[in-house]
Design a protein around this motif. Structure first.
Motif, PDB file in Angstrom:
ATOM      1  N   LEU A   1      49.107  -8.422  34.490  1.00  0.00           N
ATOM      2  CA  LEU A   1      49.092  -7.035  34.286  1.00  0.00           C
ATOM      3  C   LEU A   1      49.553  -6.455  32.945  1.00  0.00           C
ATOM      4  N   SER A   2      50.956  -7.053  32.641  1.00  0.00           N
ATOM      5  CA  SER A   2      51.447  -6.737  31.322  1.00  0.00           C
ATOM      6  C   SER A   2      50.232  -7.039  29.996  1.00  0.00           C
ATOM      7  N   TYR A   3      49.491  -8.254  30.382  1.00  0.00           N
ATOM      8  CA  TYR A   3      48.606  -8.717  29.469  1.00  0.00           C
ATOM      9  C   TYR A   3      47.384  -7.874  29.203  1.00  0.00           C
ATOM     10  N   ILE A   4      47.054  -7.111  30.358  1.00  0.00           N
ATOM     11  CA  ILE A   4      46.045  -6.222  30.477  1.00  0.00           C
ATOM     12  C   ILE A   4      46.344  -5.027  29.722  1.00  0.00           C
ATOM     13  N   LYS A   5      47.548  -4.494  29.983  1.00  0.00           N
ATOM     14  CA  LYS A   5      48.015  -3.369  29.557  1.00  0.00           C
ATOM     15  C   LYS A   5      48.298  -3.429  27.955  1.00  0.00           C
ATOM     16  N   GLU A   6      48.735  -4.659  27.591  1.00  0.00           N
ATOM     17  CA  GLU A   6      48.702  -4.543  26.041  1.00  0.00           C
ATOM     18  C   GLU A   6      47.614  -4.984  25.210  1.00  0.00           C
ATOM     19  N   ASN A   7      46.664  -5.460  26.120  1.00  0.00           N
ATOM     20  CA  ASN A   7      45.476  -5.881  25.240  1.00  0.00           C
ATOM     21  C   ASN A   7      44.166  -4.958  25.410  1.00  0.00           C
ATOM     22  N   HIS A   8      44.452  -4.193  26.277  1.00  0.00           N
ATOM     23  CA  HIS A   8      43.096  -3.332  26.579  1.00  0.00           C
ATOM     24  C   HIS A   8      42.942  -2.556  25.521  1.00  0.00           C
ATOM     25  N   GLY A   9      44.066  -1.780  24.645  1.00  0.00           N
ATOM     26  CA  GLY A   9      43.948  -1.009  23.635  1.00  0.00           C
ATOM     27  C   GLY A   9      43.285  -1.551  22.419  1.00  0.00           C
ATOM     28  N   PRO A  10      43.910  -2.717  22.040  1.00  0.00           N
ATOM     29  CA  PRO A  10      43.040  -3.673  20.934  1.00  0.00           C
ATOM     30  C   PRO A  10      41.833  -3.928  21.321  1.00  0.00           C
ATOM     31  N   THR A  11      41.396  -4.305  22.652  1.00  0.00           N
ATOM     32  CA  THR A  11      40.085  -4.561  22.987  1.00  0.00           C
ATOM     33  C   THR A  11      38.994  -3.173  22.628  1.00  0.00           C
ATOM     34  N   MET A  12      39.579  -2.260  23.045  1.00  0.00           N
ATOM     35  CA  MET A  12      38.753  -0.848  22.932  1.00  0.00           C
ATOM     36  C   MET A  12      38.669  -0.703  21.608  1.00  0.00           C
ATOM     37  N   GLU A  13      39.549  -1.131  20.621  1.00  0.00           N
ATOM     38  CA  GLU A  13      39.335  -0.579  19.200  1.00  0.00           C
ATOM     39  C   GLU A  13      38.348  -1.530  18.579  1.00  0.00           C
ATOM     40  N   LEU A  14      38.274  -2.836  19.011  1.00  0.00           N
ATOM     41  CA  LEU A  14      37.082  -3.961  18.791  1.00  0.00           C
ATOM     42  C   LEU A  14      35.924  -3.126  19.266  1.00  0.00           C
ATOM     43  N   TYR A  15      35.911  -2.927  20.501  1.00  0.00           N
ATOM     44  CA  TYR A  15      34.475  -2.247  20.988  1.00  0.00           C
ATOM     45  C   TYR A  15      34.091  -0.887  19.869  1.00  0.00           C
ATOM     46  N   GLN A  16      34.914  -0.207  19.490  1.00  0.00           N
ATOM     47  CA  GLN A  16      34.704   1.133  18.627  1.00  0.00           C
ATOM     48  C   GLN A  16      34.142   0.544  17.343  1.00  0.00           C
ATOM     49  N   LYS A  17      34.884  -0.640  16.914  1.00  0.00           N
ATOM     50  CA  LYS A  17      34.519  -1.140  15.476  1.00  0.00           C
ATOM     51  C   LYS A  17      33.093  -1.720  15.558  1.00  0.00           C
ATOM     52  N   LEU A  18      32.912  -2.388  16.826  1.00  0.00           N
ATOM     53  CA  LEU A  18      31.158  -2.581  16.958  1.00  0.00           C
ATOM     54  C   LEU A  18      30.450  -1.641  17.010  1.00  0.00           C
ATOM     55  N   ILE A  19      30.601  -0.582  17.737  1.00  0.00           N
ATOM     56  CA  ILE A  19      29.779   0.484  17.849  1.00  0.00           C
ATOM     57  C   ILE A  19      29.664   1.140  16.437  1.00  0.00           C
ATOM     58  N   ASP A  20      30.499   1.168  15.480  1.00  0.00           N
ATOM     59  CA  ASP A  20      30.609   1.851  14.352  1.00  0.00           C
ATOM     60  C   ASP A  20      29.748   0.817  13.421  1.00  0.00           C
ATOM     61  N   GLU A  21      29.994  -0.290  13.625  1.00  0.00           N
ATOM     62  CA  GLU A  21      29.013  -1.154  12.671  1.00  0.00           C
ATOM     63  C   GLU A  21      27.447  -1.116  13.142  1.00  0.00           C
ATOM     64  N   ALA A  22      27.197  -1.045  14.434  1.00  0.00           N
ATOM     65  CA  ALA A  22      25.763  -0.978  14.795  1.00  0.00           C
ATOM     66  C   ALA A  22      25.175   0.026  13.997  1.00  0.00           C
ATOM     67  N   LYS A  23      26.103   1.369  13.952  1.00  0.00           N
ATOM     68  CA  LYS A  23      25.533   2.457  13.450  1.00  0.00           C
ATOM     69  C   LYS A  23      25.241   2.256  11.879  1.00  0.00           C
ATOM     70  N   THR A  24      26.370   1.942  10.895  1.00  0.00           N
ATOM     71  CA  THR A  24      26.230   1.839   9.826  1.00  0.00           C
ATOM     72  C   THR A  24      25.512   0.753   9.294  1.00  0.00           C
ATOM     73  N   ARG A  25      25.621  -0.475   9.977  1.00  0.00           N
ATOM     74  CA  ARG A  25      24.864  -1.755   9.507  1.00  0.00           C
ATOM     75  C   ARG A  25      23.285  -1.960   9.902  1.00  0.00           C
ATOM     76  N   PHE A  26      22.967  -1.273  11.045  1.00  0.00           N
ATOM     77  CA  PHE A  26      21.767  -1.345  11.601  1.00  0.00           C
ATOM     78  C   PHE A  26      21.055   0.188  11.966  1.00  0.00           C
ATOM     79  N   GLY A  27      21.864   1.138  11.643  1.00  0.00           N
ATOM     80  CA  GLY A  27      21.416   2.392  11.769  1.00  0.00           C
ATOM     81  C   GLY A  27      20.888   2.845  13.252  1.00  0.00           C
ATOM     82  N   VAL A  28      21.580   2.182  14.221  1.00  0.00           N
ATOM     83  CA  VAL A  28      21.500   2.708  15.649  1.00  0.00           C
ATOM     84  C   VAL A  28      22.317   3.927  16.058  1.00  0.00           C
TER      85      VAL A  28
END
Length: 126
Positions: A96-123
């Motif tokens: 549970l501690s692992y999830i609580k510590e790593n959820h935020g950084p994983t959501m940041e990765l998710y956002q980075k991927l979304i941003d890249e989809a928009k800038t790199r591929f125009g999606v």
């Protein structure tokens, strides 16, 4: 910055068809808000079974659009979720501690991927 979308992986999942790759990516981007909110809610409610199911889906969909790093991060969260449900009682807090510590950084990765989809591929979300 490090690229989040591995194009060779993405192309493998869409049979090498660029139009299909962009279509998959568009769906992925369009669902970001809903998926992110659902995961946040699952965690806030401490609904680990649903969290595990939803993070499993994120693992699979992100891999299919070439989001290898996000997929691996989501997989680790999924495994921790399963361990909380099925593992020894005394290890559940650690997972549970692992999830609580790593959820935020994983959501940041998710956002980075979304941003890249928009800038790199125009999606854009549909």
């Amino acid at each position: 910055t490090e690229e989040q979308i591995d194009l060779p992986t993405a192309m493998k999942y869409c049979g090498g068809m660029e139009m299909m790759q962009i279509k998959f990516l568009t769906v992925f981007v369009s669902r970001h808000q809903a998926v992110h909110e659902q995961l946040e809610k699952d965690l806030a409610d401490m609904n680990i079974p649903d969290y595990t199911t939803h993070v499993h889906a994120l693992k699979s969909t992100s891999l299919s659009i070439g989001g290898v790093k996000l997929s691996e991060a989501a997989k680790a969260l999924e495994m921790a979720g399963h361990a909380i449900q099925d593992g020894p009682e005394e290890e559940r807090e650690d997972y549970l501690s692992y999830i609580k510590e790593n959820h935020g950084p994983t959501m940041e990765l998710y956002q980075k991927l979304i941003d890249e989809a928009k800038t790199r591929f125009g999606v854009e979300p549909q």
